[in-house]
Design a protein around this motif. Sequence first.
Motif, PDB file in Angstrom:
ATOM      1  N   PRO A  54       0.839  -1.206   0.000  1.00 13.49           N
ATOM      2  CA  PRO A  54       0.000   0.000   0.000  1.00 13.49           C
ATOM      3  C   PRO A  54       0.873   1.254   0.000  1.00 13.49           C
ATOM      4  O   PRO A  54       1.982   1.252   0.534  1.00 13.49           O
ATOM      5  CB  PRO A  54      -0.796  -0.131   1.296  1.00 13.49           C
ATOM      6  N   ALA A  55       0.365   2.328  -0.599  1.00 15.83           N
ATOM      7  CA  ALA A  55       1.097   3.591  -0.665  1.00 15.83           C
ATOM      8  C   ALA A  55       0.130   4.739  -0.435  1.00 15.83           C
ATOM      9  O   ALA A  55      -1.015   4.713  -0.899  1.00 15.83           O
ATOM     10  CB  ALA A  55       1.791   3.742  -2.018  1.00 15.83           C
ATOM     11  N   LEU A  56       0.591   5.747   0.275  1.00 11.67           N
ATOM     12  CA  LEU A  56      -0.255   6.890   0.609  1.00 11.67           C
ATOM     13  C   LEU A  56       0.571   8.166   0.490  1.00 11.67           C
ATOM     14  O   LEU A  56       1.742   8.205   0.872  1.00 11.67           O
ATOM     15  CB  LEU A  56      -0.793   6.759   2.037  1.00 11.67           C
ATOM     16  N   ARG A  57      -0.031   9.219  -0.061  1.00 15.07           N
ATOM     17  CA  ARG A  57       0.622  10.525  -0.136  1.00 15.07           C
ATOM     18  C   ARG A  57      -0.413  11.608   0.155  1.00 15.07           C
ATOM     19  O   ARG A  57      -1.533  11.578  -0.382  1.00 15.07           O
ATOM     20  CB  ARG A  57       1.240  10.765  -1.514  1.00 15.07           C
ATOM     21  N   TYR A  58      -0.018  12.527   1.019  1.00 16.32           N
ATOM     22  CA  TYR A  58      -0.829  13.720   1.295  1.00 16.32           C
ATOM     23  C   TYR A  58      -0.016  14.943   0.915  1.00 16.32           C
ATOM     24  O   TYR A  58       1.161  15.053   1.256  1.00 16.32           O
ATOM     25  CB  TYR A  58      -1.216  13.798   2.771  1.00 16.32           C
ATOM     26  N   GLU A  59      -0.640  15.869   0.203  1.00 16.23           N
ATOM     27  CA  GLU A  59       0.065  17.065  -0.231  1.00 16.23           C
ATOM     28  C   GLU A  59      -0.837  18.281  -0.050  1.00 16.23           C
ATOM     29  O   GLU A  59      -2.005  18.266  -0.468  1.00 16.23           O
ATOM     30  CB  GLU A  59       0.488  16.928  -1.697  1.00 16.23           C
ATOM     31  N   SER A  60      -0.303  19.318   0.597  1.00 11.28           N
ATOM     32  CA  SER A  60      -1.037  20.572   0.766  1.00 11.28           C
ATOM     33  C   SER A  60      -0.291  21.685   0.052  1.00 11.28           C
ATOM     34  O   SER A  60       0.934  21.637  -0.090  1.00 11.28           O
ATOM     35  CB  SER A  60      -1.215  20.914   2.244  1.00 11.28           C
ATOM     36  N   GLN A  61      -1.030  22.694  -0.380  1.00  8.93           N
ATOM     37  CA  GLN A  61      -0.464  23.731  -1.230  1.00  8.93           C
ATOM     38  C   GLN A  61      -0.972  25.106  -0.822  1.00  8.93           C
ATOM     39  O   GLN A  61      -2.150  25.287  -0.507  1.00  8.93           O
ATOM     40  CB  GLN A  61      -0.869  23.458  -2.688  1.00  8.93           C
ATOM     41  N   ASN A  62      -0.048  26.076  -0.817  1.00  9.08           N
ATOM     42  CA  ASN A  62      -0.398  27.489  -0.759  1.00  9.08           C
ATOM     43  C   ASN A  62       0.212  28.133  -1.995  1.00  9.08           C
ATOM     44  O   ASN A  62       1.424  28.155  -2.158  1.00  9.08           O
ATOM     45  CB  ASN A  62       0.139  28.160   0.506  1.00  9.08           C
ATOM     46  N   ILE A  63      -0.646  28.643  -2.876  1.00 13.94           N
ATOM     47  CA  ILE A  63      -0.184  29.191  -4.138  1.00 13.94           C
ATOM     48  C   ILE A  63      -0.661  30.631  -4.253  1.00 13.94           C
ATOM     49  O   ILE A  63      -1.826  30.939  -3.984  1.00 13.94           O
ATOM     50  CB  ILE A  63      -0.680  28.327  -5.321  1.00 13.94           C
ATOM     51  N   ALA A  64       0.263  31.536  -4.591  1.00 14.35           N
ATOM     52  CA  ALA A  64      -0.066  32.961  -4.605  1.00 14.35           C
ATOM     53  C   ALA A  64       0.668  33.647  -5.738  1.00 14.35           C
ATOM     54  O   ALA A  64       1.797  33.275  -6.083  1.00 14.35           O
ATOM     55  CB  ALA A  64       0.310  33.615  -3.276  1.00 14.35           C
ATOM     56  N   ASN A  65       0.010  34.671  -6.303  1.00 13.66           N
ATOM     57  CA  ASN A  65       0.652  35.512  -7.300  1.00 13.66           C
ATOM     58  C   ASN A  65       1.435  36.608  -6.600  1.00 13.66           C
ATOM     59  O   ASN A  65       0.930  37.267  -5.695  1.00 13.66           O
ATOM     60  CB  ASN A  65      -0.399  36.123  -8.236  1.00 13.66           C
ATOM     61  N   THR A  66       2.664  36.806  -6.995  1.00 12.66           N
ATOM     62  CA  THR A  66       3.522  37.809  -6.355  1.00 12.66           C
ATOM     63  C   THR A  66       3.926  38.917  -7.309  1.00 12.66           C
ATOM     64  O   THR A  66       4.738  39.767  -6.959  1.00 12.66           O
ATOM     65  CB  THR A  66       4.796  37.134  -5.807  1.00 12.66           C
ATOM     66  N   GLY A  67       3.381  38.914  -8.525  1.00 17.01           N
ATOM     67  CA  GLY A  67       3.752  39.912  -9.516  1.00 17.01           C
ATOM     68  C   GLY A  67       2.859  41.136  -9.476  1.00 17.01           C
ATOM     69  O   GLY A  67       1.868  41.192  -8.732  1.00 17.01           O
ATOM     70  N   PRO A  68       3.173  42.147 -10.304  1.00 17.20           N
ATOM     71  CA  PRO A  68       2.445  43.415 -10.260  1.00 17.20           C
ATOM     72  C   PRO A  68       1.146  43.425 -11.052  1.00 17.20           C
ATOM     73  O   PRO A  68       0.358  44.362 -10.909  1.00 17.20           O
ATOM     74  CB  PRO A  68       3.449  44.401 -10.868  1.00 17.20           C
ATOM     75  N   ASN A  69       0.901  42.428 -11.904  1.00 15.64           N
ATOM     76  CA  ASN A  69      -0.300  42.459 -12.744  1.00 15.64           C
ATOM     77  C   ASN A  69      -1.532  42.178 -11.900  1.00 15.64           C
ATOM     78  O   ASN A  69      -1.701  41.079 -11.370  1.00 15.64           O
ATOM     79  CB  ASN A  69      -0.180  41.416 -13.862  1.00 15.64           C
TER      80      ASN A  69
END
Length: 678
Positions: free
Chosen positions: A407-422
């Motif tokens: 058996p195999a298990l993976r948990y992944e959490s993400q924080n994604i943000a735009n850092t540019g001027p547009n």
Amino acid sequence: MTGRNSLRAALLGSCALMFPVQVLAQAQNEDGQYLGTIIIESKRDVKTDTATAVTEIDQEEIDDRQASTIAELISSVPGVTLINGNSPVGGGIQIRGFGATGLYGTNQKVMITIDGASQGSEELYRIGTQLFTDAELFKSVSVIRGTVGSFEYGSGIVGGLVQLETKDASDFTGGEIGYRLRQGLTFGTNGDGITSSTILAWQPSQDLEFMANYTWRRQGEQTDGDGNNLGSPGFKTPSFSLKGKYTFGAARDQFLSLSYTDSQMAERDVPYDAVNGNVATSTTDRVDRDIHYKTTVLTYGWNPGHSDLIDLRVILSYADSAIDNTSTTGSTTGLYNAKHEYETTKLTVKNTARFDTGSLSHEVRAGVELIQKDRKEAASAPGGRDKRVAFFLIDEMDFGNGFSVTPALRYESQNIANTGPNPLWNGEYDNDAVMGGVSLRYEFASGVSVFASGAYTESLPILDDFDRQAYTTGGRTYNYMTMSEKARTWEIGAAWRGSDLLSAGDAVSLKANLYQTSAWALTSESGVGSVDLRGVELEGAYSTDAGYYAEISANIVDNDSRSMTTQNWLGYYAQSTTDTLRLAVGKRWDDELDLSWEMFAAKAYSDTSTTCTGFATCPSPGYGVHNLRATYRPQSGVLEGTEIRFGIDNVFDRDYRARLATRDAPGRNVKLSIVKSF
């Protein structure tokens, strides 16, 4: 015969192939016990000891193929399809129908690593897989197909995983104290190719080793089988790698290694569209393009002999890829005047523990990953930062009677943000996913094994999705920054490794793998919302005591897709490959001489459904291409330590275009390599 009937015939044929009743008995001794490890003396063996669909290409095959790109190196792996594989910029890698497309070099469903470092793979328009490093820097390539073997390495891996491992100094010193120098030159007639590879290995002590590898490759414009220019520009790629390793501890059970790879490329006055543009005829949207690719990996390992519970790896990696385009035709459009740069930093801490619970043996691999991808904002693409935390756990459980469950298990959490001027791309989002799978395998005493697996994975949103975070189509609005692409794969198969089949001392390995993948909620496919892919992969190898060997691999596929907006069936999936077959036979005379012939064939793809509109290769004719290779290693005299390789790709100068490619394939190419070790 229809695609589905072809697939059925292949499945029945594979079952007949995998279970020859009379042969099974030959893998047992008089007591009916398994005879043990059987070695296949071919160029590429078959991994029969695992339920994972994996193919390994070692240093010998890398040298033998004389590939000019990484894509060309893995082109013969079943399930792998190349889009313009002879071009490092306009080429792409697809595995099991996922990965590169005619628009983007990747869509996150195929992962590429160098010494464990994840390589940048954003969806850059009309630019290939973005793997510009040189094949000469590596000693092995492993291709994992499908999802079930991928949870230790990443999320969203639907097509597969390409793992590259750089050379070590001890590969040349043999662990002996001193210096070794290896100089190689390769020449190719199609495009006047020339490659120089210089390796200096130094081992000042048994505990310390250093290596420097510099490769300079030049490839001119190539022609097809009819003598016409392919339309892709030539290239020059200076690449180098540095690597050091220090082994320490009272029992020499710890090590610290540091590797660095660097590849550069400069193109002048070429079409921005590296996938479809023709360097000779495209008069608009031309650019100067500079590419710089860097990877640094620091690894700490600890494997104390007194404890099976500790086999620790701590890997800190940094990958930086920069693609700088400047218009040469006066265009002010941001697409043609943009610098795309990605920096991926990853810390992986993982441990392998081996222990028993009663009669059950465990090999548990557990780890945590901290991943941060930074992308500089370009005029045509959003910048931002993608932070992720992942945990994975894989437990290989051996019941001691030939039966194992993993058996195999993976948990992944993400924080994604735009850092540019547009301001159009502003936003910050949090996403997470739980994914996993299980594989089962049973091996009989005869050497036959059967296996099955099921796996589920998700591709979390990427920085490129910021430019369509609020996307309306077919009366529905999608927020791509909160949507993950999802896929489920089922596999079943059988393998066999035996000996004394046709003559005393011969050996054979066979593996058949049937898979079915369903992917839905797709945001990276143009107009396609879901895809169903089915296929069978066959691999086999055979060798004799007299030095003869043979290899076979095949991939047979079938597929359907649905519209994103209407969910109606579209017929065949536009990015699907076609059925392929590879055969190779050869003869070895000890370590001195090796002669081989290889044939690669592809079935005609005749589907004319609307999903193929606009693709140059749909429909596409079938073809067969033949290659010859010879390796000579003098074992004595003045040439001792020299390796001479001679190869002819596309022996009969066949004019053809591979399925999904946008250009014809190269015509006949005669290659000569001379390598001397000092």
